[in-house]
Every structure is written in C-alpha cells, then in structure tokens.
Scaffold this motif. Sequence first.
Motif, PDB file in Angstrom:
ATOM      1  N   GLY A  82       0.759  -1.270  -0.092  1.00  0.00           N
ATOM      2  CA  GLY A  82       0.002  -0.112  -0.103  1.00  0.00           C
ATOM      3  C   GLY A  82       0.950   1.246   0.032  1.00  0.00           C
ATOM      4  N   ARG A  83       0.938   2.048   0.964  1.00  0.00           N
ATOM      5  CA  ARG A  83       1.671   3.094   1.063  1.00  0.00           C
ATOM      6  C   ARG A  83       3.105   2.972   1.155  1.00  0.00           C
ATOM      7  N   ASP A  84       3.494   2.082   1.751  1.00  0.00           N
ATOM      8  CA  ASP A  84       5.068   1.723   1.803  1.00  0.00           C
ATOM      9  C   ASP A  84       5.651   1.552   0.379  1.00  0.00           C
ATOM     10  N   GLY A  85       6.530   2.035   0.035  1.00  0.00           N
ATOM     11  CA  GLY A  85       7.086   2.034  -1.234  1.00  0.00           C
ATOM     12  C   GLY A  85       6.532   2.664  -2.492  1.00  0.00           C
ATOM     13  N   ALA A  86       5.610   3.808  -2.142  1.00  0.00           N
ATOM     14  CA  ALA A  86       4.599   4.138  -3.021  1.00  0.00           C
ATOM     15  C   ALA A  86       5.430   5.213  -4.066  1.00  0.00           C
ATOM     16  N   THR A  87       5.274   5.296  -5.259  1.00  0.00           N
ATOM     17  CA  THR A  87       6.134   6.360  -6.236  1.00  0.00           C
ATOM     18  C   THR A  87       5.300   7.070  -6.773  1.00  0.00           C
ATOM     19  N   VAL A  88       5.825   8.208  -7.353  1.00  0.00           N
ATOM     20  CA  VAL A  88       5.127   9.067  -8.314  1.00  0.00           C
ATOM     21  C   VAL A  88       5.932   9.304  -9.550  1.00  0.00           C
ATOM     22  N   SER A  89       5.424   9.567 -10.540  1.00  0.00           N
ATOM     23  CA  SER A  89       5.656   9.795 -11.872  1.00  0.00           C
ATOM     24  C   SER A  89       4.990  10.845 -12.372  1.00  0.00           C
ATOM     25  N   ARG A  90       5.823  12.015 -13.261  1.00  0.00           N
ATOM     26  CA  ARG A  90       5.173  13.061 -13.336  1.00  0.00           C
ATOM     27  C   ARG A  90       5.841  13.778 -14.827  1.00  0.00           C
ATOM     28  N   SER A  91       4.745  14.128 -15.880  1.00  0.00           N
ATOM     29  CA  SER A  91       5.082  14.791 -16.842  1.00  0.00           C
ATOM     30  C   SER A  91       4.244  16.215 -16.709  1.00  0.00           C
ATOM     31  N   ARG A  92       5.383  17.231 -17.072  1.00  0.00           N
ATOM     32  CA  ARG A  92       4.463  18.584 -17.039  1.00  0.00           C
ATOM     33  C   ARG A  92       5.053  19.327 -17.905  1.00  0.00           C
ATOM     34  N   GLU A  93       4.264  20.305 -18.624  1.00  0.00           N
ATOM     35  CA  GLU A  93       4.767  21.219 -19.889  1.00  0.00           C
ATOM     36  C   GLU A  93       5.691  22.081 -19.319  1.00  0.00           C
ATOM     37  N   GLY A  94       6.731  22.192 -19.866  1.00  0.00           N
ATOM     38  CA  GLY A  94       8.183  23.084 -19.506  1.00  0.00           C
ATOM     39  C   GLY A  94       8.781  22.459 -18.362  1.00  0.00           C
ATOM     40  N   ALA A  95       8.745  21.464 -17.937  1.00  0.00           N
ATOM     41  CA  ALA A  95       9.364  20.933 -16.642  1.00  0.00           C
ATOM     42  C   ALA A  95       9.780  19.419 -17.172  1.00  0.00           C
ATOM     43  N   GLU A  96      11.176  19.112 -16.346  1.00  0.00           N
ATOM     44  CA  GLU A  96      11.532  17.928 -16.526  1.00  0.00           C
ATOM     45  C   GLU A  96      10.777  16.807 -16.003  1.00  0.00           C
ATOM     46  N   GLY A  97      10.930  15.870 -16.508  1.00  0.00           N
ATOM     47  CA  GLY A  97       9.755  14.597 -16.247  1.00  0.00           C
ATOM     48  C   GLY A  97      10.423  13.988 -15.112  1.00  0.00           C
ATOM     49  N   VAL A  98       9.593  13.407 -14.033  1.00  0.00           N
ATOM     50  CA  VAL A  98      10.039  12.834 -12.934  1.00  0.00           C
ATOM     51  C   VAL A  98       9.292  11.289 -13.116  1.00  0.00           C
ATOM     52  N   VAL A  99      10.308  10.325 -12.869  1.00  0.00           N
ATOM     53  CA  VAL A  99      10.002   8.736 -12.936  1.00  0.00           C
ATOM     54  C   VAL A  99      10.078   8.133 -11.735  1.00  0.00           C
ATOM     55  N   MET A 100       9.210   7.636 -11.306  1.00  0.00           N
ATOM     56  CA  MET A 100       8.980   6.636  -9.960  1.00  0.00           C
ATOM     57  C   MET A 100       9.904   7.277  -8.993  1.00  0.00           C
ATOM     58  N   ALA A 101       9.791   8.412  -8.599  1.00  0.00           N
ATOM     59  CA  ALA A 101      10.544   8.929  -7.338  1.00  0.00           C
ATOM     60  C   ALA A 101       9.453   8.852  -5.988  1.00  0.00           C
ATOM     61  N   PRO A 102      10.160   8.686  -5.000  1.00  0.00           N
ATOM     62  CA  PRO A 102       9.376   8.434  -3.901  1.00  0.00           C
ATOM     63  C   PRO A 102       8.318   9.651  -3.496  1.00  0.00           C
ATOM     64  N   LEU A 103       7.122   9.043  -3.077  1.00  0.00           N
ATOM     65  CA  LEU A 103       5.953  10.010  -3.017  1.00  0.00           C
ATOM     66  C   LEU A 103       6.271  11.268  -2.200  1.00  0.00           C
ATOM     67  N   ASP A 104       6.232  12.401  -2.426  1.00  0.00           N
ATOM     68  CA  ASP A 104       6.578  13.462  -1.745  1.00  0.00           C
ATOM     69  C   ASP A 104       5.520  13.972  -0.527  1.00  0.00           C
ATOM     70  N   ASP A 105       4.183  13.820  -1.032  1.00  0.00           N
ATOM     71  CA  ASP A 105       3.072  14.035  -0.437  1.00  0.00           C
ATOM     72  C   ASP A 105       2.152  12.977  -0.138  1.00  0.00           C
ATOM     73  N   PRO A 106       2.484  11.917   0.357  1.00  0.00           N
ATOM     74  CA  PRO A 106       1.517  10.649   0.378  1.00  0.00           C
ATOM     75  C   PRO A 106       0.038  10.907   0.815  1.00  0.00           C
TER      76      PRO A 106
END
Length: 867
Positions: A294-318
């Motif tokens: 569940g929460r343990d080990g959750a990751t976030v991946s993000r693609s936003r216009e004009g910003a560098e993509g984030v892939v499988m980073a630890p969840l900063d605001d779980p």
Amino acid sequence: MTATVESGQAPGADRPRLSPSQRITLLTASLAAAGLALFFLVVRTLPDAPTAVVLPWVLWVVAFAVSEALVVHVQWQTEAHTFSVGDLVLGAGLILAAPQDLVIAQVVGAGATLLLYRKQRGLKLAFNIAQYALGGSIATAMFAFLSGPAVGAWDWLAALVAILTTTVVSDLCIFAVISLSEGRAHLQPLVEMLALSLPFTLGSAAVGLVLARSAASDPAALALLALPTFLIVAAYRAYTHAREQQENLRLLHEVTSLLHASGDTQEAIGDFLASVRSAFRAELAELVLLGPAGRDGATVSRSREGAEGVVMAPLDDPEDHHRLLRLATASGALTTRTSSGRGQQLDAYASGRGLKDAMAAALRTDDRVHGLLLVGGRLGDVTTFSSSDLALLDTFARHVATSLERGRLEENLRQVTDLKEQLRHQALHDPLTGLPNRTLFLDRARHAVDTAGRTRIHPAVLYIDLDGFKPVNDTFGHEAGDSLLRTVADRLRGCLRPADTAARLGGDEFAVLLNGPIDRFGIARVIDRIRTQLDVPVILGEGVVATVGASIGVALGDTETPDADTLVRQSDIAMYVAKRSAGTDFVVYEPGMGDTTVSRKDTTAELAAAIRNGELTTVYQPLINVSTGRPIGAEALVRWQHPVDGMRPPDQFIALAEESGLITEIGKLVLNDACRQAARWVSEAPAVNDLLVTVNLSARQVGDDEIVDQVREALEASGLEPFRLVLEITETVLMHDRDAAAATLWQLKGLGVRIAIDDFGTGYSSLAYLRRFPIDMLKVAREFVDGLGRDAHDDVITRAIVELASTLGLLTVAEGIETTQQQEHVSALGCDLAQGYLFSRPIDAEAVRALVGEQDWPQPKPALRAV
C-alpha cells in the motif's frame, strides 16, 4: 464557417525584438484596422439587397449569438479551434438584412457569446472580435460586388462565394496565430483546417440561403425548414463526436501499449505520461503507483509542460495523494467541476499546484487498487475537462491497471519459466565446463541417427580421452585440473560447426557429434583442428603450464547402425584402440574391434597374411608440373586386393595396421616398390630431369629406429638417385615427439632425400618447425584448394602458403585439383606441382611410365581409370 481561437499561445522560441504575444497583438490590431476600414469605407455605403426585409437588428444579434453557442471543437497540437454554425445566419443575412446591420449584429452577437458564455478575455477576445469584423465586412462587400444587376437570380452563388472567402480568410488568420505562437509555420494544419471547414461552411451557408429565399417568397416555409436544419446541425455534431471517440480509442491503444513497448520501465512510464498529457491536451499528467504493502514503497511519476519529467520518485506528499485515492476509489473518476462535494479535495490539490482544473481516476482491478492517474491544467480557456474526458480517463485507468496486473503475472510467469529453464539446463549440462552432459549428448545423437534413417545423411561420433590429465590433477591439484578441463572444453567448441555438439561425458572424457554429411576426410580435418588446439600449452597459474594429448576414436554412422547408443559405444571401442596405439592420430571403428581378443588376432593375422601373399599393391597418382603441364612423377599409395572382397581402400585397413604395428612392414613394401618403379621411369625417360616419386611415412615409421636404414637400402637396391625420393609426413607427426622426429628427419636428409609436409596449414603450422626441420616441399591441403575461387579465406591462405614457400626456397604442391578453375587458380598463385582427379586418378606403375615418357601431353589430360 466562423472559427475562433480557444487557447493561449504555445511557447515559442525567443526572438530578439518581439515576443509571440506581441506579434499576435500586432496581428490583432492589423485585422481590426482592416475590418474597420472596410466597414466605414465600403460596407456603410452599400445599398440593401432587393430581397431585404425590415427586421429589428437585435434579432440578427440573437441569431448570431445562438449560432456561436452551437459549436464543434477541433484540436491542433496545443491550439483548440471552435467552428460555429454562424455561416448559416450569415448566408441568410446577406439575402435578408442590410449590410451594415448584418456586420454590426455579427460582431455584437458573437462577441457577447464569447464574453459571457465562453468566458473569453483579453487578447483572445480581441482577436476573435476583430476576425468577425473583418470577415463580415469582406462577406457583405464581396456579395454586393458579385450580385449586381447582371447576376440577378444567381445571387445565391455570389453569397456562397463570399462566405467561402470569409472562411478561408478566417482559417488563414488562425494559421497565422498558430505559426506566431510556435515560432514556425507548417502548412499541414492549414490544409487540414480548410479540408474540415470548407465543406461545413458550404453546407451551413446553403441551408441559410434556402431559409432566406424561402422567407422572401413564403415566410411560412421557415417553419418547415426548421426541423431539417436542426437535424443537419445535430448530425454534424454527432459525426464530430464519433470521430472524437474513434480518436480516443486509437489514443487509448497507443498510450497503454507504451507500457509494454519498451524494455526500459522508466522510459516506458515517461513516454506513457507524455502521451496521456497530449491525449487530454493537459499541462500535467501524474501516475501514483502503490507498493506491495500500500503506502510503503509508493512512487510518483510526473510529466509537466515546460518541466523535466519525474519517473518513479518516492511520493513526496503521500497523505494528499491517498486522500484523492480514497475518493477516486469510492466514487470512480473525479473532476474539479462537478456539482457534488466529492471534487473539493481535487480542487484544493489543483489550485495548490497552479492548475485551473484536474481529473483523477483510481487504477483498479478486481482484487486490488494499484494507484492513481491524474491529469490537470486543460490547455485553452473555453472548455474544461468534459464528461467524455472523464469517462476516457477512467477507461485509461482501467487499462493501465490491467496492464500492471498482467505485467506482474507475466513477471511471475517469467520467473517460473526462468527457474524451470535453469533447472533443465543444469540437468542437461556439465556444471564445470557448461558443455552438454551424457544425457543431452545421447538425446542429440539419437535424433541425428533417427533423422539419418529418413535422409540417408549419417552423423559421426568422436570419443576423446585426454592423455596426461591425471598427472596434472595429481601434481597441481583439482583446481588446476578443473581449469584444464574448462580450457579444453572452450577450445573444443571453437573447433566445431554450429550444428555439431561437443559434450563432457565425465572425468577427462569428451565426445563430439558431427552432423552429416561428413566423410573420413572431413573427420580428419576436424581432428587436426582439435589436436592443434590441444598442442597449445594451457596456463594453470603462476609458473604452471601444461600440455595434454588425446586418444580419439571415431564411429561413422551408416545404414547398418541400429541406434545412437551403438554408435557411441563403437566410438568408445575405437578410442581404446587408439589409446593402445602410440602415435596414432585417431582410429576409425571397424567391424570386429569390439569382438574378443581371438577375433582381433584373427583380423590382424589376415592382414599379415595379405602382406606375405602379396595382396597389397602400390598405385600411383601422377604429379603435374603446373608451368609446363607435364607429369614429372607420382605419389605412391597402397591398396589391398582382397581375394574375396576385392579392392579395399586404405581407410579400411590402415587403422588396423597402425594398431597392430604392421604399418612399418607395409610402409617398407611401398617404399621399395616406389623406388624401384621410379628408377625405371628415369631410365626410360632420361629427358625428364626433375622426375620424382613421393612416399608417405606414418608416425610409427618416423619413430622406428630402422627407418633410415630402410630408406638407404631401398635407394641402393633400386639405383634411384636420392634427390628424386620425397618422403611425406604430416604436421601432427612432427608434434608428437619433436626431438626424436627432428633427429630422424635430419638423418634421412643426410641420405640426400627430400622431405615434404603433407596437408600444410591444417595442423600446428608453426614457422618454428620450418626452421627446425629439414623441409623441402609444402603440400597445400585439399580443403584450401577446394575453396579456391569460392572462398576468399581459402584464396588468402593458399596465396600465403605459396608465398611463404617461395620465400624459404621450398617447392609447393596443390592437392585435390578437380576442376579447370582450381587449376587456373593454383597456376596464377605460382604453385610448382599439382595432383588430382582433373589430371588422373591413382593408376598402376606402367601407366605412369607411359605418361612420363610421352613427348606431347595436353593439359589437363582426361582422368584415367582408377586402380
């Protein structure tokens, strides 16, 4: 058709003077100025159309406002374009309204809809109003010009041309905005825009003209035309909606396929989110994946216009994400613009990240929740995410969840499959060397024998036992012995074709399966390669170097071979025979080898009796001078004329002769006969100054202490000049006992005879022994000659051998010449002598005497009948 711009400009490249926004502002001002000038200078002075009716201009304002609300949205890249049915009202107004009233009504009505209904502000609103002013002025002016008195009843055609022209101008303006926003111009969007807008413009304008003409002649007809007009508009909206759904399905397939299209998981997720953002025309796409717990080990991946993509980073605001996850799980998909309170948490999330709107959907399968897919910041001010977008996002989420579930199942299945494959490999391969073990070797041998039963292409088996392995193991330890076995295994692999199999049967015993077609000559070549590799010392550690030999038994499959087990057992028997026969390269299994000692003695006795009874005869294969084409001698070969079986070739009794030691007696008979016959040839053809005869010496003969005396006696008894006798030995004979071989050859050289290396290039081929041993002649191996003109490697090797011999002052003989092409190649390379079936098969001594005595001998001469 009227088109409006529905999004902010896309980021453009930096310019030294004007930004994209400033350029669009300048374009808007230019359009407004052109529209106002055209209105005040032309439109205000135009008379009303003859068919114009007196209607309050406010009604026309309402008509344009309503038409602008009935829109179709079309997306190009980051720009949204909205096409209305205002052309219907414009077409009717050209017939029924006063020109200046029509233009003012269009600007006011459409502008009000843009401001109040679509919430447009600023530059966007100004651009669209300027575009309406210019388009309406162009339409009324062109209609007035084209529908003059000369046109009359064709005023409907003038109206269509005027409205189509307005549509083209509108599309060009939008194309200019796109080009200024992106900093580059591509004609493809303009072509697609015109292809979509012009047909709809033509249809809606035609409907408006029909309404106007009907109203002018019969106002009651308007009621009858209202229903088909509504149906036409509804049908087109349904068509565009169906196209949008079809495009969504295509995007759904392409985007979800990205999760499996790449072997790199991070790259796949990054591409997936970028495609999701593009599919929904959104500023942000985010994927939250839960860990196994569940929460343990959750990751976030993000693609936003004009910003560098984030892939499988630890969840900063779980906590934030998990609240959204709970809401999405309970309510399906979420959007910020719903009437219920379930979007409040999403509203807070979107506003906290500077997004004007957002959607979220849980990644769910039947048994678990895998994460959350969130899209935010719809590009364009006119519309937010619609119910169809929300449904599509939910479908995306379900597909992604299914893909993740399937991926986990596939990973589990792959792990099980890999484990099974590892166990199967361990069960069928030797753990030390990695070679197939006895089980796998027998399985492949059985398959080869079974296949041969259908194809008649039979395999062969080599059984190899290392000589000298036990002392290495006992002296230097098991680690050194294991290292030696691994090295032998690696070298063995390198000697074989891909279709062949090398295996370790246990201890220091190896086996090789040679798939057919394979003959004795091919087997001999393989064994020469193996022995060459074994002759190379093996480094076992600091200062520890070892060299091992091998006893090799060969079993040839044939129609009489009952099964693979028999074939392997026969090769094993032949190997033990080879081990007892010192100096033998290999032993080919013959019937009777596996019998009792009495049977073996009987076979040996039969051969001994054949020697005493004169059943062994000598035949000769002519040697040809390549430059003149004349025969200058021959190579002596032995045959067994069996009283019952007929002529037996050497490969049926030479191995037995080597094993029993009778080879020395056979060699002596051949040597004496060759010297005697060569002396006769010389006496009857004294003009042939370079006439010679060649005789093969086996390993046992070279190791025999009496060989020098036997050669001396043969020369003296026949009267043959020593330089005319050439003694042939193989490279492997030189390598068995170098010191003893060198001493014997130098003694033979002292008699005046010449020494030749047979099959040069297939054995050890070291330049060292060309210096150490008294060599006079090199015989190019048949396998290299066979590839001349067909294999570039054989051409290079043969040329190198000939040039090496020339440099060292040695003669060269090309063996196995069977075609005119091969003859031409060896002649061009500079070989001195040649022999082969192109010139003659082995013949008796009298035939050779006749050949060397001929005055004119054509080249090549047809092959004579073999003896």
